[in-house]
Write a protein that holds these residues in place. Sequence first.
Motif, short mmCIF file in Angstrom:
data_model
loop_
_atom_site.label_atom_id
_atom_site.label_comp_id
_atom_site.label_asym_id
_atom_site.label_seq_id
_atom_site.Cartn_x
_atom_site.Cartn_y
_atom_site.Cartn_z
N LYS A 284 5.97 -1.28 -9.30
CA LYS A 284 4.51 -1.21 -9.23
C LYS A 284 3.86 -2.16 -10.23
O LYS A 284 2.84 -2.77 -9.93
CB LYS A 284 4.02 0.22 -9.47
N LYS B 122 5.07 8.49 -5.22
CA LYS B 122 5.23 9.23 -6.48
C LYS B 122 6.68 9.16 -6.95
O LYS B 122 6.98 9.34 -8.11
CB LYS B 122 4.83 10.70 -6.29
N TYR C 85 7.84 4.53 6.28
CA TYR C 85 7.45 3.60 5.23
C TYR C 85 7.94 2.18 5.48
O TYR C 85 7.40 1.23 4.94
CB TYR C 85 8.00 4.04 3.87
N ALA D 260 2.31 1.55 -3.59
CA ALA D 260 1.27 1.99 -4.52
C ALA D 260 1.06 3.50 -4.47
O ALA D 260 0.70 4.11 -5.47
CB ALA D 260 -0.04 1.27 -4.22
N ASN D 261 1.29 4.11 -3.31
CA ASN D 261 1.06 5.55 -3.15
C ASN D 261 2.29 6.41 -3.38
O ASN D 261 2.20 7.64 -3.34
CB ASN D 261 0.49 5.83 -1.76
N THR E 48 0.83 -1.21 0.00
CA THR E 48 0.00 0.00 0.00
C THR E 48 0.86 1.25 0.00
O THR E 48 0.49 2.26 -0.59
CB THR E 48 -0.94 0.03 1.22
N VAL E 49 2.02 1.18 0.65
CA VAL E 49 2.94 2.32 0.64
C VAL E 49 3.53 2.50 -0.75
O VAL E 49 3.55 3.60 -1.30
CB VAL E 49 4.07 2.14 1.69
#
Length: 103
Positions: free
Chosen positions: A98, A13, A26, A10-11, A7-8
């Motif tokens: 990802k 940038k 993280y 995926a978020n 989940t980290v």
Amino acid sequence: MYLVPGTVVANLKRLPHHEEALKQGYLLEVERVEEGTYSNKRIWIKNKERGADGKKKPNREIADMMIYFFSHRWLNPSLDPAVAHPDDDANTKLRGIKSILNP
């Protein structure tokens, strides 16, 4: 060894330096891995939190999760910390990670 929850990832940038990932919270630090059958290893994560009584909370076990291991070289190595970065400007490495985690 450290783990980064999917989940980290995926978020994200931008792929952070290790020190920045630690600072941002993280990373999960692995305390130990207990042997099990084939894919049934037990992984214990260090818990840095403290309860209301001030005592350290117990380490927690993670189970029934898929864990991927990525070994990599920095795409922008440099002795100058302002220039050095694990990924390139196009985030090629992060996009690749990802794509494996979420095909």
